[in-house]
Design an enzyme around this catalytic site. Structure first.
Site, PDB file in Angstrom:
ATOM      1  N   ASP A   8       0.876  -1.179   0.000  1.00  0.00           N
ATOM      2  CA  ASP A   8       0.000   0.000   0.000  1.00  0.00           C
ATOM      3  C   ASP A   8       0.913   1.229   0.000  1.00  0.00           C
ATOM      4  O   ASP A   8       2.138   1.104  -0.177  1.00  0.00           O
ATOM      5  CB  ASP A   8      -0.996  -0.039   1.183  1.00  0.00           C
ATOM      6  CG  ASP A   8      -0.364   0.299   2.519  1.00  0.00           C
ATOM      7  OD1 ASP A   8       0.885   0.410   2.589  1.00  0.00           O
ATOM      8  OD2 ASP A   8      -1.103   0.447   3.508  1.00  0.00           O
ATOM      9  N   HIS A  98      10.616 -23.365  10.037  1.00  0.00           N
ATOM     10  CA  HIS A  98       9.630 -23.967  10.939  1.00  0.00           C
ATOM     11  C   HIS A  98       8.196 -23.855  10.441  1.00  0.00           C
ATOM     12  O   HIS A  98       7.397 -24.747  10.685  1.00  0.00           O
ATOM     13  CB  HIS A  98       9.707 -23.306  12.326  1.00  0.00           C
ATOM     14  CG  HIS A  98      10.983 -23.578  13.045  1.00  0.00           C
ATOM     15  ND1 HIS A  98      11.090 -23.505  14.420  1.00  0.00           N
ATOM     16  CD2 HIS A  98      12.218 -23.913  12.600  1.00  0.00           C
ATOM     17  CE1 HIS A  98      12.341 -23.791  14.791  1.00  0.00           C
ATOM     18  NE2 HIS A  98      13.040 -24.034  13.686  1.00  0.00           N
TER      19      HIS A  98
HETATM   20  C1  RB5 Z   1      -1.689   3.221   6.236  1.00  0.00           C
HETATM   21  O1  RB5 Z   1      -1.674   4.506   6.758  1.00  0.00           O
HETATM   22  C2  RB5 Z   1      -1.364   2.186   7.306  1.00  0.00           C
HETATM   23  O2  RB5 Z   1      -2.424   2.078   8.189  1.00  0.00           O
HETATM   24  C3  RB5 Z   1      -1.037   0.862   6.693  1.00  0.00           C
HETATM   25  O3  RB5 Z   1       0.025   0.996   5.812  1.00  0.00           O
HETATM   26  C4  RB5 Z   1      -0.623  -0.243   7.648  1.00  0.00           C
HETATM   27  O4  RB5 Z   1       0.388   0.197   8.510  1.00  0.00           O
HETATM   28  C5  RB5 Z   1      -1.711  -0.940   8.351  1.00  0.00           C
HETATM   29  O5  RB5 Z   1      -1.491  -1.869   9.136  1.00  0.00           O
END
Ligand code: RB5
Length: 146
Positions: A8, A98
């Site tokens: 992301d 593992h």
């Molecule tokens: C995005 O801001 C963030 O929440 C995401 O990249 C991640 O860390 C979620 O677990």
């Protein structure tokens, strides 16, 4: 070995670094996005990679979000996926030996590029030990298929 990779916005910069490593290692891969640092929802990317690994289209998956936590939680909801959130070299090796982990998650806001490259390199080159670890993994499969 064929690797599916995605991130992301929190993992975009680190994913670019890891793409370079995969090229250096001559590892075949497909980049499922995200392709820039605009805000996106990490579950969408976790599911794309995890479903393609679970379907046998790829041998392994690599997922990167800000912490690695959200994307690993989502990946582990896909049947057949054993996603390990790793930020150290000991765990990178141990989770292959593992747990036979088939997806690696990391946090782009947690570790730097040098350590991440080493983690990916160790994780991609370490074999599952089998033996008594097999029965433990089978217990997980049995539970998720019940
Ligand atoms: C995005 O801001 C963030 O929440 C995401 O990249 C991640 O860390 C979620 O677990």
């Amino acid at each position: 070995m064929k690797v599916a990779i995605a991130c992301d916005h929190g993992g975009f910069e680190l994913k670019q670094e890891i793409l370079g490593l995969l090229k250096d290692m001559n590892v075949e891969f497909e980049d499922f996005g995200s392709y820039d640092s605009c805000a996106v929802d990490y579950p969408d990317y976790a599911f794309k990679v995890s479903e393609s690994v679970a379907a046998g289209q790829f041998d392994r998956g690599i997922l990167i979000c800000g912490t690695g936590i959200g994307i690993s939680i989502a990946a582990n909801k896909v049947k057949g996926i054993r996603c390990a959130l790793v930020h150290d070299l000991f765990s990178a090796k141990a989770t292959r030996e593992h747990n036979d982990s088939n997806v690696l998650a990391m946090g782009g806001r947690v570790i730097g590029p040098g350590l991440a490259r080493e983690i990916v390199s160790v994780w991609l080159t370490t074999e599952f030990m089998g033996a008594h670890h097999t029965a433990r993994i089978e217990k997980i499969s049995k539970y998720e298929n019940a």
